[in-house]
Scaffold this motif. Structure first.
Motif, PDB file in Angstrom:
ATOM      1  N   HIS A 139      -9.380   3.658   3.162  1.00 42.54           N
ATOM      2  CA  HIS A 139      -8.677   3.007   4.275  1.00 42.54           C
ATOM      3  C   HIS A 139      -7.819   3.999   5.038  1.00 42.54           C
ATOM      4  O   HIS A 139      -7.678   3.896   6.254  1.00 42.54           O
ATOM      5  CB  HIS A 139      -7.848   1.834   3.757  1.00 42.54           C
ATOM      6  N   ALA A 140      -7.255   4.985   4.330  1.00 44.49           N
ATOM      7  CA  ALA A 140      -6.438   5.988   5.020  1.00 44.49           C
ATOM      8  C   ALA A 140      -7.269   6.739   6.037  1.00 44.49           C
ATOM      9  O   ALA A 140      -6.801   7.096   7.108  1.00 44.49           O
ATOM     10  CB  ALA A 140      -5.837   6.948   3.999  1.00 44.49           C
TER      11      ALA A 140
ATOM     12  N   ASN B 160      -0.337   5.108  -1.554  1.00 47.60           N
ATOM     13  CA  ASN B 160      -0.362   6.178  -0.569  1.00 47.60           C
ATOM     14  C   ASN B 160       0.571   7.304  -0.951  1.00 47.60           C
ATOM     15  O   ASN B 160       0.296   8.482  -0.710  1.00 47.60           O
ATOM     16  CB  ASN B 160       0.008   5.625   0.815  1.00 47.60           C
TER      17      ASN B 160
ATOM     18  N   GLN C 218      -2.500   3.350   8.991  1.00 49.37           N
ATOM     19  CA  GLN C 218      -2.144   4.527   8.203  1.00 49.37           C
ATOM     20  C   GLN C 218      -0.930   5.226   8.792  1.00 49.37           C
ATOM     21  O   GLN C 218      -0.068   5.731   8.066  1.00 49.37           O
ATOM     22  CB  GLN C 218      -3.333   5.484   8.121  1.00 49.37           C
TER      23      GLN C 218
ATOM     24  N   THR D 204      -7.727   3.090  -1.314  1.00 50.19           N
ATOM     25  CA  THR D 204      -6.619   3.541  -0.473  1.00 50.19           C
ATOM     26  C   THR D 204      -7.039   4.762   0.334  1.00 50.19           C
ATOM     27  O   THR D 204      -6.745   4.860   1.526  1.00 50.19           O
ATOM     28  CB  THR D 204      -5.397   3.878  -1.335  1.00 50.19           C
TER      29      THR D 204
ATOM     30  N   ASN E 183       2.380   6.077   6.749  1.00 52.20           N
ATOM     31  CA  ASN E 183       2.883   7.457   6.654  1.00 52.20           C
ATOM     32  C   ASN E 183       4.307   7.568   7.158  1.00 52.20           C
ATOM     33  O   ASN E 183       5.130   8.296   6.593  1.00 52.20           O
ATOM     34  CB  ASN E 183       1.979   8.414   7.448  1.00 52.20           C
TER      35      ASN E 183
ATOM     36  N   ASN F  41      -3.983  11.276   5.112  1.00 54.14           N
ATOM     37  CA  ASN F  41      -5.023  10.717   5.969  1.00 54.14           C
ATOM     38  C   ASN F  41      -6.382  10.694   5.290  1.00 54.14           C
ATOM     39  O   ASN F  41      -7.406  10.768   5.953  1.00 54.14           O
ATOM     40  CB  ASN F  41      -5.089  11.509   7.285  1.00 54.14           C
TER      41      ASN F  41
ATOM     42  N   LYS G 110       0.819  -1.206   0.000  1.00 52.97           N
ATOM     43  CA  LYS G 110       0.000   0.000   0.000  1.00 52.97           C
ATOM     44  C   LYS G 110       0.862   1.268   0.000  1.00 52.97           C
ATOM     45  O   LYS G 110       0.330   2.376  -0.079  1.00 52.97           O
ATOM     46  CB  LYS G 110      -0.927   0.002   1.209  1.00 52.97           C
TER      47      LYS G 110
END
Lengths: 676, 290, 143
Positions: free
Chosen positions: B91-92, B61, B99, B88, B103, B111, B57
């Motif tokens: 889910h963020a 992201n 997340q 994505t 990050n 986010n 992911k």
């Protein structure tokens, strides 16, 4: 007069405030060993000795099993011999034996509230390994209880009268059974039903599993019995508008629409319906047929009279048509009166039984199954009507689209159910059973047809259920496919069901003549509105919530409201009838005496301290608080108050207190905890 | 000119240049522009959401955290990229614990603050189909086109929210405005086989054939898609021979943006439709404008 | 902080959920420190923020308020009112310079015996590491 200072920690209460003027009670402390459950960890003797040193304690003793006969006798005798005014029992959790010991104390001549429990087992010996620490904590628990019991008022239960009449809401099999049970026991029942007849869903059924009894044949006699019972008053075409009051004393307002037909005179000749120009889908046949605005709900309706559906009539104010009345005057018994008005009935009951039943989940939401796009895709209740001898096809199976006899029929179980993302997350319990019955009846009527049943599981837990399903499967050559259906669609004029058979690992495509969806049971529309009028809780799906899922399935958490049938949760007829009789028995229990005792540990207002600010009033979930119209200060309806204490915490002036759990009692217990 | 931040994705720069070109040309004709975002990279296709492994992911992201520097929407065309980026983003916003790990690894902060749009959403919700209809110069008189949605545009419905997952209508509504006769057929939301066409074509070919058969039986003469992989699978389903004439079952396939461009009066060359494809389109139509 | 400091923690447990949950911890013989003593109230809504302040003023080092999960309150929504009051209480603490960790609001159902034990364990250690509250020196109002 009791005053209470809200001053801060600096002020010692005894210095600046008046305390209760009751003289200090003679307290007796009884410490239980509970075999080794307590004594194995807590030094019971030390607890007894420490207790003796507390202010107010005149007697302290230990015993191996206080809850036993000799243990209880010890408490009773000690009260008498030591002239005790109050008792502390240091033992297991109050949840276990508080009532037991309160009864002992009562039998010794003391008020029940002069007994407090110190929990030194579940929250003492059982959770602390260190003997010293467990013992030290037990001292604290005992001291807390001593301080509380010293300040307890000798309260008497609140007695309220009981109106010995029961309201049953809903005239299906649950409502009928409950009404009959209460009526047979000798009490009056008011049965409120929103449609023009009692009978409910069971009247729509063709047969019932697993016996294949004709549904109307077994329901009919009960309907008649209920209608004719001298103790049952039926309000049909009625809805509950308002409910005020509390257990034993409900004040109910019911609004009744007029039938426009005199029940006593109507002989159901049907002349009126012949000439009525207004036609609407027939709800009894799930929309598969039409009925007129003046109609009889079904052939065995009780009372057996016609009813005018004023919403679908061409108009009564002003009168737009009037043909029915003319026909009745000419050919019938002159029983139609179009100048009728709704009636409002107000009455009192002691108990209310909610038996509001179910509807089916809206199948148009299940877009993968295409309900609504093709007339041959039906719901289970629609198919049920088709099976019924009194239904749209007189019991013959025919495709709604063109009337031909279907040869291939697909039943889809769990349609839009057991599916949290796109439908209902729960199981409706009865679909596996009625689908087996439907498939079997189909084969019976179309011997050269083939029924397919797509299923995930077979839930046949009732008496004779498993045997019935097996019989259906084996005798009739039904094809059970374990798998789900991806899509139902029309191609080149044929309905195709695309699914999977997981046991053979193959995808399956069936050209079906009819597809029947076993959609989920949801609470009847209107039950949400009713629940808020009754102040009865609903669960997350809108079904009536029970007071405890395991141990109290017949009552709502709201005192005086009982629940029965599919309005509580999806269930079959035997369970419905059992629950209805159970709810009736609970209601009868309530009615068995002319008065009712309520817990007196309720809120109390000290009028002199109340400024009438009214902050407490909306806080109460039971509307037990109001402002007195005369004194302008708050007053508590003791019978409505459930004793939660939320209003006490909201009162800015300390005018509100909770009997036997006052702020001073709480602080006295806190002091017992923090003093070293 | 109104500008929408745009994510092309790998395939639209290589095998599906015609999809990219036709979309950009149609956009310009409608008065807005698709502006390539800075520093875009491969979205990872279906593999980004196939399991809980956070590593896969990281790529999507990173795309989104870069996009949020340039704007708060990101438009895409490829159904695969749309699915990856939209999920994505979902889910963020909904799984803060994982997340945070992503990050930290990416050394970026994302986010869920970018709205991922499909080009169809831009046309339907922002430009509006009324405006599109007004801009039509050469209505595609009666072209019986079957819109093929496949899976990734619509599912999972709780996260994608483009249209009804079983009975969508956004493409058909658009095509009606372009003057086509959109054909409803049962298999339009059925899977094309995705990457099974590479690993086990014997399983994916029947699926693609079934889609074509279903469309043809319902009266479609052309399929319009929004995904280069769907197009590839459909084209190669008939013995690997793309655009072969003489195969009765076979239906020609175009990108929906190419139909849009034709209706807007654009030159087939701008839409990278070759002569052969134009021939097939003409054959599919009733005697008409083209 | 002194390692042999034993904090005094007062627990207000609602009768229907958290007190039953605490009993369940006992029935399951779970172990937790004995620093907490509980007072059973009918509903967590009974707890007036001033009661909490007074408990601290009387010598408590920490206070636990435990009620039913939102939606499960026996009295419909008493626990929601507790939550609102608790938020205000926390703001007051900030103004007084009292550490927020000293007073906790937890939702513990009658089935969550293990959760009760866990909360008590973690709270006891937390308050222990904060040290005695020492209300007199920190907050006491002069006469």
């Amino acid at each position: 007069m009791l005053t209470r200072c809200k001053g801060f920690a600096k002020h010692k209460r005894q210095e600046c405030c008046e305390m209760s003027t009751t003289p200090t009670k003679r307290v007796g402390v009884f410490v239980c060993h509970c075999g080794l459950n307590i004594a194995g960890t807590v030094n019971v003797n030390e607890v007894v000795e420490r207790a003796k040193k507390q202010k107010g304690v005149v007697f302290a003793v230990d015993h191996k099993y206080l809850c036993s006969e000799p243990g209880q006798a010890l408490v009773k005798d000690s009260i008498k011999q030591q002239h005790l005014d109050a008792v502390v029992i240091a033992a297991c959790s109050p949840a276990m034996h508080e009532t037991t010991f309160k009864n002992v104390v009562h039998s010794a001549g003391l008020n029940r509230y002069n007994c407090e429990i110190a929990n030194i087992r579940e929250q003492g010996s059982w959770v602390h390994d260190d003997h010293e620490k467990a013992t030290a904590k037990s001292h604290i628990a005992v001291r807390q209880a001593i301080e509380k019991v010293k300040l307890n008022e000798a309260l008497q239960p609140i007695t309220v009268p009981v109106t010995r009449r029961v309201l049953v809401i809903g005239g299906g099999i649950a409502g009928i059974r409950a009404a009959l049970d209460v009526a047979n026991a000798g009490y009056e029942v008011y049965l409120v039903e929103k449609s023009g007849t009692i009978g409910g869903r069971m009247a729509q059924l063709s047969e019932t599993f697993p016996t294949l009894d004709c549904s109307t044949c077994i329901l009919g006699p009960l309907m008649v019995e209920a209608y004719r019972h001298p103790n049952i008053k039926l309000f049909r075409l009625s809805k509950v508008e308002e409910v005020k009051g509390y257990i034993g004393n409900f004040k109910v307002t019911v609004r009744q629409e007029p039938p426009y037909v005199d029940v006593a005179k109507c002989n159901a000749c049907g002349e009126c319906a012949k000439v009525c120009p207004a036609e609407v889908p027939n709800e009894f046949d799930m929309g598969l047929t039409w009925r007129k605005a003046i109609y009889t709900p079904f052939a065995q309706a009780v009372p057996p009279a016609y009813v005018l559906d004023s919403k679908n009539c061409l108009g009564l104010l002003p009168q737009a048509c009037g043909e029915c009345k003319k026909a009745c005057d000419k050919f019938g018994t002159s029983c139609i009166n179009l100048d009728a008005w709704p009636q409002v009935h107000e009455f009192e009951v002691g108990a209310i039984i909610a038996a509001t039943g179910y509807e089916l989940y809206d199948a148009t939401k299940l877009t993968e199954y295409g309900y609504g796009t093709h007339p041959d895709i039906m719901t289970s209740l629609e198919f049920e009507r088709m099976l019924s001898a009194s239904g749209p096809t007189s019991g013959e199976i025919r495709c709604p689209s063109d009337g031909h006899t279907p040869k291939e029929i697909v039943f889809i179980q769990c349609a839009g159910q057991r599916e949290p993302e796109t439908g209902l997350p729960y199981c409706s319990k009865i679909c596996c059973m009625y689908t087996a019955r439907h498939a079997m009846m189909f084969h019976h009527k179309v011997p050269d047809g083939q029924a397919y049943v797509f299923y995930m599981d077979i839930r046949a837990g009732g008496k004779g259920y498993e045997e019935f399903v097996k019989r259906c499967q084996e005798e009739k050559g039904l094809l059970y496919l374990r798998g789900r259906v991806a899509k139902v669609f029309e191609e080149n004029g044929k309905l195709t069901v695309k699914g999977v058979d997981t046991l053979s690992g193959k995808t399956v495509e069936i050209n079906a003549d009819i597809v029947v969806l076993a959609v989920g049971m949801i609470p009847s529309s209107g039950s949400h509105e009713l629940a808020s009028k009754l102040k009865a809780s609903l669960d997350v799906y809108g079904f009536f919530a029970e007071a405890h899922p395991k141990l109290r399935p017949l009552e709502s958490p709201t005192a005086g409201i009982y629940i029965a049938g599919a309005g509580h949760a999806p269930k079959d007829i035997p369970d419905t009838v059992a629950q209805a009789s159970g709810a009736a028995s609970k209601a009868l229990d309530l009615l068995s005496s002319p008065t009712l005792e309520r817990e007196p540990t309720v809120a109390k207002v000290t009028g002199e301290l109340c400024s009438g600010c009214g902050i407490c009033i909306p806080i109460c979930p039971y509307t037990a608080l109001g402002l007195s119209p005369t004194t302008k200060v708050a007053e508590v309806s003791a019978a409505l108050c459930e004793g939660c204490g939320t209003c006490i915490a909201s009162c800015p002036s300390g005018a509100l207190s909770l009997r036997n759990l006052t702020d001073e009692q709480i602080l006295a217990m806190v002091e017992a905890i923090v003093a070293s | 000119m109104q500008s929408y931040l745009y994510f092309p994705g790998c395939t639209l720069r290589t095998m599906a240049k015609d999809f990219d070109a036709s979309a950009k040309a149609s956009a310009r004709a409608l008065g807005f522009e698709l502006k390539d975002m800075e520093g875009w990279l491969c979205c990872g296709a279906v593999f980004s959401n196939v399991n809980d492994n956070l590593m896969v992911k990281a790529g999507p992201n990173r795309i989104l955290s870069r996009a949020q520097n340039e704007g708060n929407t990101l438009t895409t065309l490829c159904a695969g990229c749309y699915n990856v980026l939209k999920r994505t983003t979902f889910h963020a916003a909904h799984t803060p614990e994982s997340q945070q790990a992503i990050n930290t690894f990416n050394e970026e902060t994302f986010n869920g603050g970018v709205e991922v749009l499909h080009f169809l959403e831009v046309l339907r919700d922002r430009v509006g189909f009324d405006a599109v209809e007004k801009a039509v110069r050469t209505p595609l008189k009666g072209l019986p086109v079957g819109a093929y949605y496949g899976c990734l545009l619509l599912r999972p419905p709780g996260e994608m929210k483009l249209d009804d997952p079983n009975r969508p209508s956004v493409m058909e509504d658009l095509f009606t405005r372009l003057g086509c006769t959109p054909i409803d057929y049962p298999a339009r939301t059925q899977c094309c086989g995705s990457y099974l066409s590479v690993s086990s074509p014997e399983h994916s070919e029947p699926l693609a054939r079934d889609i074509m058969r279903s469309a043809r039986n319902s009266g479609a003469r052309l399929l319009a898609v929004s995904c280069p992989l769907c197009k590839y699978n459909l084209e190669t389903s008939h013995d690997g021979a793309a655009a072969t004439t003489g195969d009765e079952e076979y239906l020609p396939i175009v990108y929906f943006t190419q139909l849009l461009g034709l209706a807007l009066g654009l030159d087939p060359q701008q839409l990278q439709l070759d002569a052969h494809q134009m021939q097939r389109i003409r054959e599919a139509q009733a005697p008409g404008v083209l | 902080m002194a390692t042999n400091f034993e904090p005094k923690i007062v627990g207000f447990l609602c009768r229907w959920c958290s007190y039953a949950g605490a009993d369940l911890a006992g029935t399951n013989r779970m172990k937790y420190p004995s620093n907490i003593s509980s007072i059973r109230v009918n509903c967590s809504g009974r707890i007036d923020p001033t009661l909490v302040m007074k408990a601290l003023a009387l010598g408590a080092d920490g206070v636990l308020i435990a009620g039913c999960h939102p939606g499960d309150c026996h009295y419909t929504n008493g626990n929601i009112k507790t939550l609102r009051r608790f938020k205000l209480l926390q703001k007051m603490f900030d103004q007084f310079g009292i550490e927020r960790e000293r007073v906790r609001l937890e939702w513990i159902s009658a089935a969550e015996g293990d959760r009760y034990a866990q909360v008590v364990r973690s709270m006891t250690e937390q308050v222990r590491s904060l040290g005695p509250l020492n209300w007199k020196n920190r907050v006491e109002l002069t006469a």
